[in-house]
Design a protein around this motif. Structure first.
Motif, mmCIF file in Angstrom:
data_model
loop_
_atom_site.group_PDB
_atom_site.id
_atom_site.type_symbol
_atom_site.label_atom_id
_atom_site.label_comp_id
_atom_site.label_asym_id
_atom_site.label_seq_id
_atom_site.Cartn_x
_atom_site.Cartn_y
_atom_site.Cartn_z
ATOM 1 N N MET A 145 -4.513 -1.136 13.732
ATOM 2 C CA MET A 145 -5.113 0.063 13.146
ATOM 3 C C MET A 145 -4.054 1.107 12.806
ATOM 4 O O MET A 145 -4.140 1.798 11.784
ATOM 5 C CB MET A 145 -6.140 0.655 14.115
ATOM 6 C CG MET A 145 -7.247 -0.307 14.491
ATOM 7 S SD MET A 145 -8.111 -0.952 13.015
ATOM 8 C CE MET A 145 -8.511 -2.605 13.578
ATOM 9 N N ILE A 146 -3.049 1.217 13.654
ATOM 10 C CA ILE A 146 -1.969 2.173 13.403
ATOM 11 C C ILE A 146 -1.171 1.763 12.168
ATOM 12 O O ILE A 146 -0.854 2.583 11.297
ATOM 13 C CB ILE A 146 -1.056 2.266 14.640
ATOM 14 C CG1 ILE A 146 -1.824 2.885 15.811
ATOM 15 C CG2 ILE A 146 0.212 3.059 14.334
ATOM 16 C CD1 ILE A 146 -1.159 2.713 17.153
ATOM 17 N N SER A 147 -0.866 0.476 12.081
ATOM 18 C CA SER A 147 -0.129 -0.042 10.931
ATOM 19 C C SER A 147 -0.931 0.111 9.647
ATOM 20 O O SER A 147 -0.394 0.513 8.605
ATOM 21 C CB SER A 147 0.209 -1.515 11.182
ATOM 22 O OG SER A 147 0.835 -2.093 10.065
ATOM 23 N N ALA A 148 -2.223 -0.187 9.720
ATOM 24 C CA ALA A 148 -3.088 -0.042 8.537
ATOM 25 C C ALA A 148 -3.168 1.419 8.109
ATOM 26 O O ALA A 148 -3.179 1.735 6.908
ATOM 27 C CB ALA A 148 -4.478 -0.584 8.847
ATOM 28 N N SER A 149 -3.200 2.310 9.086
ATOM 29 C CA SER A 149 -3.269 3.740 8.775
ATOM 30 C C SER A 149 -1.995 4.221 8.092
ATOM 31 O O SER A 149 -2.033 5.110 7.228
ATOM 32 C CB SER A 149 -3.515 4.548 10.050
ATOM 33 O OG SER A 149 -4.754 4.198 10.629
ATOM 34 N N LEU A 150 -0.851 3.665 8.470
ATOM 35 C CA LEU A 150 0.408 4.001 7.805
ATOM 36 C C LEU A 150 0.360 3.613 6.333
ATOM 37 O O LEU A 150 0.748 4.391 5.455
ATOM 38 C CB LEU A 150 1.570 3.289 8.499
ATOM 39 C CG LEU A 150 2.927 3.379 7.793
ATOM 40 C CD1 LEU A 150 3.414 4.821 7.744
ATOM 41 C CD2 LEU A 150 3.954 2.490 8.483
ATOM 42 N N ILE A 151 -0.132 2.405 6.068
ATOM 43 C CA ILE A 151 -0.250 1.945 4.676
ATOM 44 C C ILE A 151 -1.172 2.873 3.897
ATOM 45 O O ILE A 151 -0.865 3.298 2.765
ATOM 46 C CB ILE A 151 -0.760 0.502 4.629
ATOM 47 C CG1 ILE A 151 0.216 -0.446 5.314
ATOM 48 C CG2 ILE A 151 -0.992 0.056 3.175
ATOM 49 C CD1 ILE A 151 -0.318 -1.853 5.532
ATOM 50 N N ALA A 152 -2.323 3.201 4.491
ATOM 51 C CA ALA A 152 -3.288 4.077 3.821
ATOM 52 C C ALA A 152 -2.705 5.461 3.579
ATOM 53 O O ALA A 152 -2.943 6.070 2.523
ATOM 54 C CB ALA A 152 -4.566 4.177 4.656
ATOM 55 N N ALA A 153 -1.918 5.971 4.540
ATOM 56 C CA ALA A 153 -1.301 7.299 4.379
ATOM 57 C C ALA A 153 -0.305 7.294 3.224
ATOM 58 O O ALA A 153 -0.239 8.246 2.439
ATOM 59 C CB ALA A 153 -0.614 7.705 5.682
ATOM 60 N N CYS A 154 0.474 6.225 3.114
ATOM 61 C CA CYS A 154 1.429 6.117 1.999
ATOM 62 C C CYS A 154 0.680 6.071 0.668
ATOM 63 O O CYS A 154 1.070 6.732 -0.296
ATOM 64 C CB CYS A 154 2.297 4.878 2.167
ATOM 65 S SG CYS A 154 3.461 4.974 3.541
ATOM 66 N N GLN A 155 -0.372 5.286 0.628
ATOM 67 C CA GLN A 155 -1.147 5.166 -0.614
ATOM 68 C C GLN A 155 -1.858 6.464 -0.974
ATOM 69 O O GLN A 155 -2.276 6.656 -2.112
ATOM 70 C CB GLN A 155 -2.178 4.044 -0.472
ATOM 71 C CG GLN A 155 -1.589 2.642 -0.524
ATOM 72 C CD GLN A 155 -0.911 2.351 -1.858
ATOM 73 O OE1 GLN A 155 0.309 2.371 -1.968
ATOM 74 N NE2 GLN A 155 -1.709 2.099 -2.888
ATOM 75 N N GLY A 156 -1.964 7.363 0.014
ATOM 76 C CA GLY A 156 -2.603 8.655 -0.255
ATOM 77 C C GLY A 156 -1.686 9.679 -0.902
ATOM 78 O O GLY A 156 -2.126 10.796 -1.206
ATOM 79 N N GLU A 157 -0.431 9.335 -1.127
ATOM 80 C CA GLU A 157 0.502 10.248 -1.804
ATOM 81 C C GLU A 157 -0.009 10.559 -3.211
ATOM 82 O O GLU A 157 -0.253 9.655 -4.014
ATOM 83 C CB GLU A 157 1.888 9.605 -1.863
ATOM 84 C CG GLU A 157 2.885 10.326 -2.753
ATOM 85 C CD GLU A 157 3.115 11.771 -2.340
ATOM 86 O OE1 GLU A 157 2.922 12.660 -3.195
ATOM 87 O OE2 GLU A 157 3.472 11.999 -1.162
ATOM 88 N N SER A 158 -0.194 11.846 -3.504
ATOM 89 C CA SER A 158 -0.808 12.252 -4.778
ATOM 90 C C SER A 158 0.179 12.216 -5.951
ATOM 91 O O SER A 158 -0.242 12.068 -7.106
ATOM 92 C CB SER A 158 -1.406 13.654 -4.657
ATOM 93 O OG SER A 158 -0.403 14.592 -4.274
ATOM 94 N N ASP A 159 1.454 12.349 -5.669
ATOM 95 C CA ASP A 159 2.454 12.312 -6.732
ATOM 96 C C ASP A 159 2.769 10.841 -7.034
ATOM 97 O O ASP A 159 3.437 10.164 -6.248
ATOM 98 C CB ASP A 159 3.719 13.055 -6.279
ATOM 99 C CG ASP A 159 4.742 13.218 -7.398
ATOM 100 O OD1 ASP A 159 4.913 12.263 -8.192
ATOM 101 O OD2 ASP A 159 5.387 14.279 -7.459
ATOM 102 N N ARG A 160 2.316 10.366 -8.175
ATOM 103 C CA ARG A 160 2.443 8.949 -8.496
ATOM 104 C C ARG A 160 3.898 8.529 -8.688
ATOM 105 O O ARG A 160 4.269 7.377 -8.411
ATOM 106 C CB ARG A 160 1.643 8.605 -9.764
ATOM 107 C CG ARG A 160 0.197 9.053 -9.754
ATOM 108 C CD ARG A 160 -0.521 8.719 -8.445
ATOM 109 N NE ARG A 160 -0.748 7.284 -8.276
ATOM 110 C CZ ARG A 160 -1.296 6.744 -7.197
ATOM 111 N NH1 ARG A 160 -1.639 7.517 -6.177
ATOM 112 N NH2 ARG A 160 -1.472 5.438 -7.130
#
Length: 289
Positions: free
Chosen positions: A193-208
């Motif tokens: 869950m921690i690893s998945a959350s890291l991936i999701a946090a990175c994908q949440g970066e608004s600056d493409r």
């Protein structure tokens, strides 16, 4: 031994490969899979002596002489599988499983087996790869890896299950289902869950532009940290569903630790942060050789 393996994926297939390749012992391994093609592939790579999608196709003389049946299905299918197979097998047969959760499995499985004068010992071989299915099966997958076996008043059954995993090279530990679930939540379930959350946090970066640059720059550090978060979604869900309280406990402990790091950085407590990292550098050796 005469051994049944139900679920011919990575774990079940690898177990069969090692058992049939053993030069010191002569084992008979029958297998069950939902997929007929999987049965053919398992036989072709010598992971089973015989396999079918239906236990009725396994000769009665083989079933009547079966010592141990290993359930290698997803967690949610373990108990239904035992319920379906128990009436078709001889009394005194020993069931075990490979599920990564034990508290939700052991007691209900014991009750099912006792109806037919059969035995159950929970086990969890902690081995695997990033791949799935019978074609991912490999020899020596279990060599020098840990395996948990749950205790029972039936010492003979426990010893037979212990011997099975030792036969394929595992280091066996005995502990209660509750102790197992808390320990595994810390070092296996919560990290997903921690690893998945890291991936999701990175994908949440608004600056493409920044996100694309990060994707191009990602290397071994991100690959190592994100590996388990990019694994089988069904398995991750089942870990949390069947081990909910222990996973939540571990995630809440992690949340407190992460908040401590945030506070140190916010307050520019650089010496304290370095001390924190020195402690984690030291303590990692307790978990990773």
């Amino acid at each position: 031994m005469n051994i049944g393996i139900v679920g011919l994926g990575l774990i079940g297939g690898s177990l069969g490969l090692d058992l049939l390749a053993s030069s010191q012992d002569h084992h008979y391994v029958w297998g069950i899979s939902r997929n007929s093609e999987t049965c053919k592939q398992a036989a072709a790579i010598a992971a089973v002596s015989i396999a079918s999608t239906n236990i009725a196709d396994i000769p009665d003389r083989i079933l009547s002489q079966t010592d141990i049946v290993v359930i290698c299905t997803p967690i949610a299918a373990i108990l239904p599988t035992i319920s379906a197979l128990a009436p078709k097998l001889a009394s005194n047969v020993i069931f075990t499983d490979v599920g990564s959760v034990k508290s939700a499995i052991v007691e209900p499985a014991l009750k099912i087996c006792q109806q037919f004068n059969q035995r159950f010992v929970g086990s969890h071989p902690m081995a695997g790869t990033a791949f799935q299915g019978i074609l991912a099966a490999e020899r020596n997958l279990f060599q020098n890896r840990p395996c948990v076996v749950t205790p029972s008043h039936d010492l003979e059954a426990v010893e037979k299950v212990r011997s099975l995993w030792q036969l394929v090279g595992m280091n066996v530990y005995e502990c209660s289902p509750e102790e197992h679930d808390r320990a595994v939540a810390m070092i296996s379930h919560a990290p997903v869950m921690i690893s998945a959350s890291l991936i999701a946090a990175c994908q949440g970066e608004s600056d493409r532009t920044v996100l694309k640059l990060a994707q191009n720059l990602a290397s071994s550090g991100f690959r190592d940290t994100s590996r388990v978060g990019g694994g089988n979604p069904e398995l991750g869900r089942l870990m949390s569903e069947y081990n909910q309280s222990a996973v939540l406990r571990s995630l809440q402990n992690y949340q407190q630790s992460l908040q401590q790091v945030i506070s140190l950085i916010e307050n520019k407590q650089w010496e304290e942060l370095e001390a924190f990292l020195a402690n984690t550098q030291r303590d990692r050796a307790f978990y990773v050789d």
